[in-house]
Design a protein around this motif. Structure first.
Motif, mmCIF file in Angstrom:
data_model
loop_
_atom_site.group_PDB
_atom_site.id
_atom_site.type_symbol
_atom_site.label_atom_id
_atom_site.label_comp_id
_atom_site.label_asym_id
_atom_site.label_seq_id
_atom_site.Cartn_x
_atom_site.Cartn_y
_atom_site.Cartn_z
ATOM 1 N N VAL A 176 0.837 -1.206 0.000
ATOM 2 C CA VAL A 176 0.000 0.000 0.000
ATOM 3 C C VAL A 176 0.869 1.253 0.000
ATOM 4 N N ARG A 177 0.426 2.240 -0.757
ATOM 5 C CA ARG A 177 1.174 3.497 -0.895
ATOM 6 C C ARG A 177 0.208 4.628 -1.218
ATOM 7 N N ILE A 178 0.704 5.846 -1.108
ATOM 8 C CA ILE A 178 -0.072 7.027 -1.488
ATOM 9 C C ILE A 178 -0.161 7.084 -3.006
ATOM 10 N N SER A 179 -1.349 7.394 -3.488
ATOM 11 C CA SER A 179 -1.579 7.594 -4.912
ATOM 12 C C SER A 179 -2.507 8.797 -5.047
ATOM 13 N N PHE A 180 -1.958 9.886 -5.545
ATOM 14 C CA PHE A 180 -2.675 11.153 -5.600
ATOM 15 C C PHE A 180 -3.128 11.515 -4.189
ATOM 16 N N ASP A 181 -4.427 11.631 -3.927
ATOM 17 C CA ASP A 181 -4.915 12.000 -2.596
ATOM 18 C C ASP A 181 -5.388 10.798 -1.785
ATOM 19 N N SER A 182 -5.187 9.587 -2.304
ATOM 20 C CA SER A 182 -5.691 8.394 -1.640
ATOM 21 C C SER A 182 -4.589 7.342 -1.544
ATOM 22 N N ILE A 183 -5.003 6.054 -1.496
ATOM 23 C CA ILE A 183 -4.048 4.955 -1.403
ATOM 24 C C ILE A 183 -4.294 3.945 -2.514
ATOM 25 N N GLU A 184 -3.259 3.157 -2.800
ATOM 26 C CA GLU A 184 -3.340 2.155 -3.855
ATOM 27 C C GLU A 184 -2.363 1.041 -3.524
ATOM 28 N N TRP A 185 -2.672 -0.174 -4.011
ATOM 29 C CA TRP A 185 -1.789 -1.325 -3.855
ATOM 30 C C TRP A 185 -1.213 -1.702 -5.216
ATOM 31 N N ASP A 186 -0.230 -2.603 -5.205
ATOM 32 C CA ASP A 186 0.423 -3.028 -6.447
ATOM 33 C C ASP A 186 -0.534 -3.710 -7.423
ATOM 34 N N ASN A 187 -1.648 -4.262 -6.946
ATOM 35 C CA ASN A 187 -2.624 -4.882 -7.846
ATOM 36 C C ASN A 187 -3.624 -3.858 -8.391
ATOM 37 N N GLU A 188 -3.370 -2.571 -8.148
ATOM 38 C CA GLU A 188 -4.175 -1.441 -8.613
ATOM 39 C C GLU A 188 -5.491 -1.269 -7.860
ATOM 40 N N ALA A 189 -5.686 -2.008 -6.768
ATOM 41 C CA ALA A 189 -6.850 -1.776 -5.914
ATOM 42 C C ALA A 189 -6.662 -0.421 -5.240
ATOM 43 N N ASP A 190 -7.752 0.298 -5.067
ATOM 44 C CA ASP A 190 -7.688 1.583 -4.379
ATOM 45 C C ASP A 190 -9.004 1.837 -3.662
ATOM 46 N N LEU A 191 -8.983 2.811 -2.791
ATOM 47 C CA LEU A 191 -10.185 3.196 -2.048
ATOM 48 C C LEU A 191 -10.322 4.709 -2.054
ATOM 49 N N ASP A 192 -11.544 5.165 -2.085
ATOM 50 C CA ASP A 192 -11.863 6.582 -2.071
ATOM 51 C C ASP A 192 -11.476 7.188 -0.724
ATOM 52 N N PRO A 193 -10.814 8.347 -0.714
ATOM 53 C CA PRO A 193 -10.420 8.950 0.566
ATOM 54 C C PRO A 193 -11.602 9.284 1.466
ATOM 55 N N GLU A 194 -12.776 9.572 0.897
ATOM 56 C CA GLU A 194 -13.955 9.848 1.725
ATOM 57 C C GLU A 194 -14.362 8.607 2.515
ATOM 58 N N ILE A 195 -14.335 7.437 1.857
ATOM 59 C CA ILE A 195 -14.655 6.176 2.533
ATOM 60 C C ILE A 195 -13.629 5.902 3.628
ATOM 61 N N LEU A 196 -12.350 6.100 3.287
ATOM 62 C CA LEU A 196 -11.286 5.859 4.261
ATOM 63 C C LEU A 196 -11.475 6.725 5.502
ATOM 64 N N TYR A 197 -11.900 7.953 5.319
ATOM 65 C CA TYR A 197 -12.107 8.845 6.468
ATOM 66 C C TYR A 197 -13.360 8.448 7.258
ATOM 67 N N GLN A 198 -14.449 8.255 6.547
ATOM 68 C CA GLN A 198 -15.735 7.979 7.203
ATOM 69 C C GLN A 198 -15.738 6.646 7.954
ATOM 70 N N LYS A 199 -15.048 5.645 7.431
ATOM 71 C CA LYS A 199 -15.083 4.303 8.003
ATOM 72 C C LYS A 199 -13.888 4.006 8.906
ATOM 73 N N SER A 200 -13.098 5.004 9.217
ATOM 74 C CA SER A 200 -11.920 4.795 10.064
ATOM 75 C C SER A 200 -12.189 5.343 11.462
ATOM 76 N N ILE A 201 -11.302 4.970 12.364
ATOM 77 C CA ILE A 201 -11.413 5.382 13.766
ATOM 78 C C ILE A 201 -10.252 6.316 14.096
ATOM 79 N N LYS A 202 -10.574 7.427 14.726
ATOM 80 C CA LYS A 202 -9.548 8.402 15.098
ATOM 81 C C LYS A 202 -8.630 7.818 16.166
ATOM 82 N N ILE A 203 -7.325 8.038 15.968
ATOM 83 C CA ILE A 203 -6.307 7.586 16.912
ATOM 84 C C ILE A 203 -5.792 8.817 17.665
ATOM 85 N N ASP A 204 -5.816 8.761 18.976
ATOM 86 C CA ASP A 204 -5.327 9.899 19.774
ATOM 87 C C ASP A 204 -3.835 9.832 19.963
#
Length: 79
Positions: free
Chosen positions: A51-79
């Motif tokens: 996994v690596r940064i690709s533009f404003d989001s993330i991507e893997w070597d198999n070209e899978a990627d996820l929308d940054p909005e989903i990543l934010y909405q479905k993640s948990i804040k770490i203090d």
């Protein structure tokens, strides 16, 4: 509007540590996605760790990627 991802680090148990442009750190659990489509390939830990940064989001070597909005909405804040 969405927040761009500035850093990503793969963690154990298919978790991602994400840093967004506002400096916020969040943890995203990939396990619920590993049964679907191209994300099934990410069960291979070697591929998951590509996994690596690709533009404003993330991507893997198999070209899978996820929308940054989903990543934010479905993640948990770490203090």
């Amino acid at each position: 509007m969405y927040l761009a991802i500035k850093d990503v680090k793969p963690q154990g148990n298919y978790l991602l540590l994400l840093t967004f442009e506002n400096g916020e750190k969040r943890q995203f659990d990939m396990k619920p996605y590993l049964d679907f489509g191209i994300f099934q390939e990410l069960r291979d830990l070697k591929l998951f760790k590509t996994v690596r940064i690709s533009f404003d989001s993330i991507e893997w070597d198999n070209e899978a990627d996820l929308d940054p909005e989903i990543l934010y909405q479905k993640s948990i804040k770490i203090d």
